[in-house]
Enzyme design. Structure first.
Site, PDB file in Angstrom:
ATOM      1  N   ASP A  28       0.661  -1.040   0.056  1.00 46.31           N
ATOM      2  CA  ASP A  28      -0.009   0.020  -0.042  1.00 46.31           C
ATOM      3  C   ASP A  28       0.868   1.244  -0.055  1.00 46.31           C
ATOM      4  OD1 ASP A  28      -2.360   1.582   0.159  1.00 46.31           O
ATOM      5  OD2 ASP A  28      -3.410   0.494   1.587  1.00 46.31           O
ATOM      6  N   GLU A  76     -17.747  10.363   4.683  1.00 49.96           N
ATOM      7  CA  GLU A  76     -17.114   8.921   4.720  1.00 49.96           C
ATOM      8  C   GLU A  76     -16.280   8.612   3.513  1.00 49.96           C
ATOM      9  OE1 GLU A  76     -20.060   5.775   4.865  1.00 49.96           O
ATOM     10  OE2 GLU A  76     -20.624   6.201   3.025  1.00 49.96           O
TER      11      GLU A  76
END
Length: 725
Positions: free
Chosen positions: A264, A467
């Site tokens: 990542d 969100e």
């Protein structure tokens, strides 16, 4: 001068011809030989460069630059114009793996077409390649996680089914070439908190690992996923991108994964800045490569050159890691003649075509979940007056979610409804309230419109402003997570005004990618639709449902608790008390729940064991009948609950599901067949065992339980059998 130019062109021609004869350019040779030949021709600096996500060109070998970073969660993202499909959580609500395959197949077609067009212009940019860091198959274990919208929900079986189908759709079935390379992320035990992800240690027991967090990753590896992305966090004390157990013991040795591992982005920097397991980039990079990382999303791997000098790693170890990564580029056809790969013929005429938009609409329709209906829906499209309102009605953000692409054909809910209202009927629109801020105007014209209208549709909920991923949700005070479970109060207050003393129906259309507290919405509104982030055709899909062109058929892929008080602490990764499998408290809406415009009955459940050699398979079937008056799809779900089980075993577990279509009055026998080990439970040591006693096999249109019946879910049928045949 003319002679010199001719000589120069002749020399270039001979140079190009010689390059074509190099073994790594010879498509008739075995791939292993070709890759090893290419790596042997590189300097250490060149090798390290090719292990970076933004791999530079090597002109002397006629190798172009390549950027490994691309996204395709629900359409080609962050690139050019592309078809925008429903966000992953919405696609999961369809419970339709065949649909997931079709969506991914279209995404990869468009990806190839966009890549072909970019290469023709000599563009090799980020978000322009063929290695897609998709799908996200983390388990949505807690509704507070802002990135849960990217997942296929809380269940390992549903996540596996949808994820496998998506990978197969992306990668294609050509025996020689990948259409694009898919990636299973984020490996593993990764689902918040976003604020702590660069330093957080997720502690998971062997039971939870094998029962919840790892099954989908294994399913995708077994299905041939080309890449795995290791997560930011640590798992059980080791950073995931340097985790011996996850990367070496399980992924490579146990599962025999042959593809590449990508970090990542800037997760390797977390080794020293967050997790504090090493001192610097050289040590972090050496550790990551030794543990199994092949591609660095970040800027740490250039330190591998210093790591070799310090004898922290050998050049041979770097060679081995690079060979694994480069195989992906060979499988994509990047070192072959363009004419040899039929995917290179895909043209831009297919991008966001009418057929692709039709599929986006179908996917959005199938994703919509009807949570309440007191008879208000479907609406006629020729009523005297309609009022459309709410902060999401004319908002493009609520169509998109995160990791989105851009379309020239975005259809808001307002536009979709307007397109289907019959001539002669009036339609009024006002936003009425804002997404989060309290209204400051003293005058209120909007709610008066509701009382003067035959039907009011309020589009409310949340969006990517509230969100999402750390850094993306600019209105979130908690880094994209939702530590406040409630719908913004300004929206609830406005909904109350719309319905107060109003005898006409008020329909609540809820947008968002995660569970939220809908108790007040459910109590106030006459009908409630959960539409997620429905993509570019979202407005048309919502209108199709509201006006009854199609019966709603989506089911919840995640539990909606009544409040966060029903859940364990967010940072606790123990599964006890989480998701429908372990949560004993009564939810607001159960996993697997969703209403229809018709009714279904279930009867004649039959169970039997069949054998293929020494392997036993459970065959289960039931007859489903459409007992109502509307044609509709139904999602038939099969659950198992063990009679005798440890206290920490699942209360029940989904094992399979099938989507069927039934005309009014029609019946269909729906059959399932699964190996006996699918019905085993996982013990504390992480081993699959057959529990003593019998198991309940339940087939129905929802999760069995009192709450499902209370909300009006279809009935279920069940039978018992001994698991060990």
């Amino acid at each position: 001068m003319k002679g010199l130019m001719s000589l120069a062109f002749a020399s270039l021609g001979l140079f190009a011809q010689a390059q074509q004869k190099l073994p790594f350019r010879n498509a008739s040779l075995p791939m292993e030989q070709r890759v090893e030949d290419l790596v042997a021709r590189m300097t250490l600096e060149e090798k390290v460069g090719q292990m970076m996500y933004n791999s530079p060109a090597i002109p002397r070998l006629q190798i172009t630059a390549y950027n490994w970073w691309n996204e395709g969660l629900h359409g080609v993202a962050r690139s050019g114009v592309a078809t925008v499909f429903p966000q992953a959580i919405g696609l999961a609500a369809s419970f339709d793996s065949a649909l997931a395959f079709r969506v991914a197949d279209v995404i990869s077609d468009e990806a190839r077409a966009m890549y072909n067009a970019a290469v023709a212009q000599n563009h090799y940019m980020k978000y322009g390649g063929l290695t897609f860091w998709t799908p996200n198959i983390n388990i949505f274990r807690d509704p507070r996680w802002g990135r849960g919208q990217e997942t296929y929900g809380e269940d390992p079986i549903l996540t596996s089914k949808m994820g496998v189908a998506f990978v197969k759709g992306l990668q294609g079935n050509d025996p020689r070439y990948l259409k694009v390379a898919a990636c299973a992320k984020h490996y593993a035990v990764h689902s918040g908190p976003e604020r702590l992800r660069h330093e957080f240690n997720a502690v998971a027991s062997p039971k939870d690992l094998r029962e919840t967090y790892l099954p989908a990753f294994k399913a995708l590896v077994d299905a041939g996923v080309e890449a795995v992305m290791c997560a930011y966090n640590a798992t059980n004390g080791e950073p995931c991108c340097g985790n011996t157990f996850l990367l070496q013991d399980v992924l490579r040795k146990e599962w025999n994964f042959k593809g590449h591992v990508v970090s990542d982005c800037w997760a390797i920097a977390d080794f020293y800045s967050g997790h504090k397991v090493v001192k610097n980039s050289a040590e972090a990079s050496a550790l990551a490569v030794k543990r199994g990382v092949n591609i660095n999303c970040g800027d740490e791997f250039p330190a591998l050159i210093e790591a070799v000098k310090q004898k922290l790693i050998t050049e041979q170890e770097i060679d081995s890691a690079l060979i694994v990564a480069l195989k992906t580029r060979f499988r994509l056809g990047m070192f072959d003649d363009a004419a040899d790969n039929h995917f290179n013929k895909l043209g831009t005429n297919i991008i966001n075509s009418a057929a692709h938009r039709a599929l986006a609409r179908e996917a959005a329709v199938k994703s919509i979940v009807l949570l309440k209906n007191n008879g208000a829906l479907p609406l006629k499209n020729n009523l005297s007056k309609y009022f459309v309102t709410g902060p999401g009605a004319a908002n493009i953000d609520v169509l998109l979610g995160n990791y989105y692409g851009i379309s020239s054909s975005m259809v808001t809910v307002l536009e979709g409804l307007a397109a289907q209202v019959a001539p002669g009927s009036q339609l009024q629109y006002r936003p009425g309230c804002m997404l989060v801020q309290p209204n400051t105007n003293t005058a209120d014209w909007a709610s008066n419109e509701a009382h003067a209208s035959d039907a009011t549709i309020m589009v409310m909920g949340i969006s990517g402003l509230l969100e999402g991923e750390e850094g993306e949700s600019i209105a979130s005070p908690t880094f994209g997570d939702r530590l406040d479970y409630n719908i913004p109060a300004t929206q609830i207050d406005y909904l109350k005004k719309l319905k107060k003393d109003n005898q006409h129906p008020v329909i609540a259309v809820i947008t968002g990618g995660s569970p939220m507290n809908l108790a007040e919405v459910h109590a106030i509104a006459d009908a409630v639709l959960m539409v997620w982030y429905p993509g570019e055709e979202g407005g048309n899909a919502v209108a199709d449902i509201i006006f009854g062109k199609t019966s709603p058929s989506g089911k919840l892929p995640v539990t909606f608790p009544k409040s966060l008080d029903q859940l364990p602490p967010y940072e606790n990764y123990d599964m006890q008390g989480r998701t429908y499998r372990f949560m004993k408290a009564e939810p607001m809406y159960p996993f697997g729940f969703g209403l229809s415009y018709t009714t279904f009955s279930y009867k004649d459940i039959k169970l039997s064991w069949t054998y293929h050699g020494k392997k036993a398979f459970l065959s289960a079937s039931a007859t489903v009948t459409n007992t109502g008056t509307k044609k509709s799809d139904e999602i038939v779900q099969l659950y198992v609950s063990h009679e005798s089980k440890p206290d920490n075993a699942p209360l029940l577990s989904l094992k399979d599901c099938k989507r069927i279509t039934l005309e009014p009055g029609a019946s269909q026998k729906v059959s399932f067949s699964m190996p006996s080990e699918m019905y085993y439970i996982i013990n504390d040591a992480g081993e699959a065992v057959a529990p003593p006693g019998k198991a309940r096999i339940i087939i129905g249109g929802s999760q069995p339980g009192a709450r499902s019946k209370e909300l009006g879910s279809p009935a279920t049928v069940e039978a018992e059998l001994t698991i060990h045949p």
